[in-house]
Design an enzyme around this catalytic site. Structure first.
Site, PDB file in Angstrom:
ATOM      1  N   GLU A   1      -3.629   4.357  -2.448  1.00 56.36           N
ATOM      2  CA  GLU A   1      -4.025   3.946  -1.095  1.00 56.36           C
ATOM      3  C   GLU A   1      -5.517   4.154  -0.844  1.00 56.36           C
ATOM      4  OE1 GLU A   1      -2.417   6.067   2.544  1.00 56.36           O
ATOM      5  OE2 GLU A   1      -2.415   4.008   3.276  1.00 56.36           O
ATOM      6  N   GLU A   2      -6.010   5.312  -1.233  1.00 58.62           N
ATOM      7  CA  GLU A   2      -7.426   5.602  -0.963  1.00 58.62           C
ATOM      8  C   GLU A   2      -8.330   4.630  -1.724  1.00 58.62           C
ATOM      9  OE1 GLU A   2      -5.235   8.017  -1.857  1.00 58.62           O
ATOM     10  OE2 GLU A   2      -5.162   9.414  -0.165  1.00 58.62           O
TER      11      GLU A   2
ATOM     12  N   ASP B   1       0.882  -1.173   0.000  1.00 60.11           N
ATOM     13  CA  ASP B   1       0.000   0.000   0.000  1.00 60.11           C
ATOM     14  C   ASP B   1       0.914   1.216   0.000  1.00 60.11           C
ATOM     15  OD1 ASP B   1      -1.693   2.117   0.663  1.00 60.11           O
ATOM     16  OD2 ASP B   1      -1.831   1.531   2.774  1.00 60.11           O
TER      17      ASP B   1
HETATM   18  N1  AR6 Z   1      -1.289  -0.967  -8.668  1.00 63.58           N
HETATM   19  C1  AR6 Z   1      -0.024  -0.680  -9.081  1.00 63.58           C
HETATM   20  N2  AR6 Z   1       0.446   0.552  -9.258  1.00 63.58           N
HETATM   21  C2  AR6 Z   1      -0.372   1.582  -9.016  1.00 63.58           C
HETATM   22  C3  AR6 Z   1      -1.705   1.389  -8.592  1.00 63.58           C
HETATM   23  C4  AR6 Z   1      -2.149   0.047  -8.410  1.00 63.58           C
HETATM   24  N3  AR6 Z   1      -3.388  -0.223  -8.022  1.00 63.58           N
HETATM   25  N4  AR6 Z   1      -2.277   2.575  -8.441  1.00 63.58           N
HETATM   26  C5  AR6 Z   1      -1.344   3.503  -8.750  1.00 63.58           C
HETATM   27  N5  AR6 Z   1      -0.188   2.909  -9.112  1.00 63.58           N
HETATM   28  P1  AR6 Z   1       0.425   7.059  -5.374  1.00 63.58           P
HETATM   29  P2  AR6 Z   1       2.634   7.792  -3.578  1.00 63.58           P
HETATM   30  C6  AR6 Z   1       1.067   3.582  -9.517  1.00 63.58           C
HETATM   31  O1  AR6 Z   1       0.507   8.414  -5.951  1.00 63.58           O
HETATM   32  O2  AR6 Z   1       3.365   8.611  -4.562  1.00 63.58           O
HETATM   33  C7  AR6 Z   1      -1.969   8.841  -1.083  1.00 63.58           C
HETATM   34  O3  AR6 Z   1      -2.741   9.977  -0.796  1.00 63.58           O
HETATM   35  C8  AR6 Z   1       0.855   4.834 -10.339  1.00 63.58           C
HETATM   36  O4  AR6 Z   1       1.917   4.911 -11.265  1.00 63.58           O
HETATM   37  O5  AR6 Z   1      -0.859   6.600  -4.813  1.00 63.58           O
HETATM   38  O6  AR6 Z   1       3.416   6.911  -2.651  1.00 63.58           O
HETATM   39  C9  AR6 Z   1      -1.380   8.261   0.187  1.00 63.58           C
HETATM   40  O7  AR6 Z   1      -2.277   8.322   1.264  1.00 63.58           O
HETATM   41  C10 AR6 Z   1       0.977   5.930  -9.295  1.00 63.58           C
HETATM   42  O8  AR6 Z   1       1.353   7.169  -9.853  1.00 63.58           O
HETATM   43  O9  AR6 Z   1       1.559   6.825  -4.232  1.00 63.58           O
HETATM   44  C11 AR6 Z   1      -0.198   9.152   0.395  1.00 63.58           C
HETATM   45  O10 AR6 Z   1      -0.561  10.357   1.035  1.00 63.58           O
HETATM   46  C12 AR6 Z   1       2.051   5.373  -8.395  1.00 63.58           C
HETATM   47  O11 AR6 Z   1       1.749   3.984  -8.335  1.00 63.58           O
HETATM   48  C13 AR6 Z   1       0.267   9.439  -1.006  1.00 63.58           C
HETATM   49  O12 AR6 Z   1      -0.867   9.252  -1.850  1.00 63.58           O
HETATM   50  C14 AR6 Z   1       2.106   5.974  -7.027  1.00 63.58           C
HETATM   51  O13 AR6 Z   1       0.824   5.969  -6.446  1.00 63.58           O
HETATM   52  C15 AR6 Z   1       1.323   8.459  -1.452  1.00 63.58           C
HETATM   53  O14 AR6 Z   1       1.779   8.806  -2.705  1.00 63.58           O
END
Ligand code: AR6
Length: 521
Positions: free
Chosen positions: A309-310, A291
């Site tokens: 995550e959401e 996650d």
């Molecule tokens: N499976 C695989 N890859 C994915 C998926 C999925 N289901 N969904 C998205 N991606 P991000 P962060 C890829 O932005 O940067 C939240 O608010 C996709 O390329 O969710 O770690 C949390 O609560 C996406 O751009 O993660 C934190 O506050 C990338 O994974 C914050 O976002 C990153 O997804 C974390 O941000």
């Protein structure tokens, strides 16, 4: 390697699972102990929901346990016939929710009766305004009474003490899915007592923040999230799931984490499978599913967020209840959740996210009654300036975080990690760097790596080429770590990381090492 038509490169999944099948991996046991609170009676039979465990001295209003809305210590001041009186809050909750509720406005009024100074619950009202008459009738006549009944049964369903999973404590909690459903019903009805400011380190679970959303542009996300949540209640009130879920908080002090500059494992010992199609939740069956978290678990699930995550939390709402008892994560901590079920299908992402109907989860159960779905909650760091992430201290923080999340007490037959662009979306980290740090953490914890690039074909090829380079040249973790630290000094653009590593490797072959260079003759 895959054929031309495949979307993946690297080892096949069969090879990674050693052909034993994806359901064969080791799971953490459910053993009652000082460190593991089990809130139902063992064993789980699947004939009916597990019986609740009753503590000899239950704690329902205590700093180490969740303060229950039904505690007789929970009091609420109201004005009755012009006189200020203090009432038992649970009685107000029961009375208020026992009145007929036929509209969003009436639901809001009911919630107000046991919550002081609430903002306007605009999104909640508008949600029902936009449903047609039949849908409204179905919700208020059929579903809402069931949600209320589930919520009001909390004292019977969960009479035990629910410990808080506090900072720097390795502790687990197991709950039945029915207990989680009853807690979630209370969260939806906003019955949990508000915590004092000092305790703001808990993310909080009352749905108020979702209901009060008034930014029109993002309201669509709220509607879709609410559809996921109400769908969950529709399914669980029709047929209560009979399994259980474990939440485990893990903290590993620095002294127990490997020194990356002296870890002499070969990176080639870690197998990788890199796929440009598929998602962690759809394709990661049986694996350790990452996650991409916020230090407040669930991030903006009850607010404006709608990314990885959401989305995961609304399609698997049992995860949301962690916000009630998981204190904000610190650097060397992670949470592992085993047994959550998926209830919704969805399409789109972020502003295009949409609920697409119920999902019937057929993941088998482990011997403790949990779905064999394990979610690894690890929060990356948000970077506003790209080069900050290459400071050794910043890289150390991220690789250690992944290590904590991926590590296991079991040493053999560990599930591979199903991950992807962790920290590289909302948090703006570099794919090139985070992929290598996750590879190092997999290597150090003895897990293989399954990486979903989320449609990014170029990165799939780049990462695989880098992996082949590291493998073919027998590069070890310590060496890679030194190259990464070397890169940080160059202040080069992140896109050049892989070529820098290759050059640094060739240079290290050609030249005497720095140590020799300084040796006195
Ligand atoms: N499976 C695989 N890859 C994915 C998926 C999925 N289901 N969904 C998205 N991606 P991000 P962060 C890829 O932005 O940067 C939240 O608010 C996709 O390329 O969710 O770690 C949390 O609560 C996406 O751009 O993660 C934190 O506050 C990338 O994974 C914050 O976002 C990153 O997804 C974390 O941000």
């Amino acid at each position: 390697d895959a054929t031309d038509t495949e979307t993946w490169v690297g080892s096949s999944l069969c090879e990674i699972c050693s052909n034993k099948g994806i359901w064969s991996f080791n799971v953490n046991p459910v053993n009652i102990s000082k460190y593991h609170a089990v809130l139902y009676n063992l064993p789980v039979t699947f004939k009916k929901p597990p019986e609740p465990h009753i503590n000899a001295d239950p704690k329902h209003w205590d700093d180490d346990y969740v303060r229950m809305p039904y505690s007789d210590k929970s009091l609420f001041p109201i004005t009755e016939n012009g006189v200020d009186v203090i009432k038992l809050r649970w009685k107000l909750i029961v009375d208020s929710l026992s009145e007929p509720i036929n509209s969003g406005r009436e639901l809001e009024e009911a919630i107000r009766k046991y919550n002081s100074s609430l903002p306007e619950l605009t999104a909640l009202r508008k949600y029902f305004d936009e449903l047609d008459e039949e849908e409204n009738e179905c919700f208020f006549k059929n579903l809402l009474p069931k949600i209320i009944s589930l919520a009001l049964q909390l004292p019977q369903i969960l009479p035990g003490s629910l410990p808080l999973l506090k900072k720097h404590c390795n502790r687990s909690v197991s709950l039945s899915q029915q207990q989680i459903a009853s807690l979630l019903a209370n969260a939806v009805l906003c019955t949990f007592p508000w915590r004092k400011k000092v305790a703001n380190a808990y993310p909080g679970v009352n749905f108020v923040s979702l209901y009060m959303a008034d930014k029109r542009a993002q309201r669509q996300n709220f509607y879709e999230k609410l559809k996921c949540i109400f769908n969950y209640f529709h399914l669980v009130t029709k047929s209560m799931p009979l399994g259980v879920v474990t939440f485990e908080r893990k903290y590993i002090p620095k002294s127990n984490i490997p020194r990356w500059d002296s870890l002499d494992n070969y990176l080639k010992d870690t197998k990788v499978h890199i796929d440009s199609s598929g998602t962690i939740e759809d394709n990661g069956l049986g694996f350790l599913q990452v996650d991409f978290a916020n230090k407040n678990v669930g991030g903006g699930v009850l607010g404006y967020g709608c990314v990885q995550e959401e989305i995961r939390f609304v399609i698997c709402p049992e995860l949301i209840i962690g916000r009630l008892f998981i204190e904000q994560l610190t650097d060397l901590e992670a949470v592992i959740v085993t047994g959550v079920q998926r209830y919704s299908k969805y399409s789109g992402y972020a502003e295009t996210f949409a609920w697409e109907g119920p999902f019937y989860d057929e993941t088998p159960y482990d011997e403790y009654g949990r779905r064999r779905t394990t979610v690894c909650i690890i929060d990356a760091t948000r970077y506003n300036k790209s080069f900050h992430q290459f400071y050794p201290s910043a890289m150390l923080r991220e690789v250690n975080k992944a290590f904590v999340g991926f590590s296991s007490r079991a040493t053999i037959n560990l599930a591979p990690v199903a991950t992807g662009n962790w920290g590289c979306g909302a948090f703006q980290g570099s794919l090139y760097l985070k992929s290598l740090l996750q590879l190092m953490a997999c290597n150090a914890t003895g897990r293989h790596l399954i990486y979903y690039t989320f449609g990014n074909e170029d990165f799939k090829d780049d990462f695989y080429k880098m992996y082949l380079f590291l493998s073919k040249n027998n590069i070890k973790v310590e060496q890679l770590w030194r190259f990464l630290c070397g890169f940080s000094v160059t202040k080069n653009s992140e896109n050049n990381l892989y070529s820098y590593i290759q050059q640094a490797f060739f240079d290290s072959k050609k030249q005497p090492t720095v140590k020799n260079f300084f040796k006195k003759p």
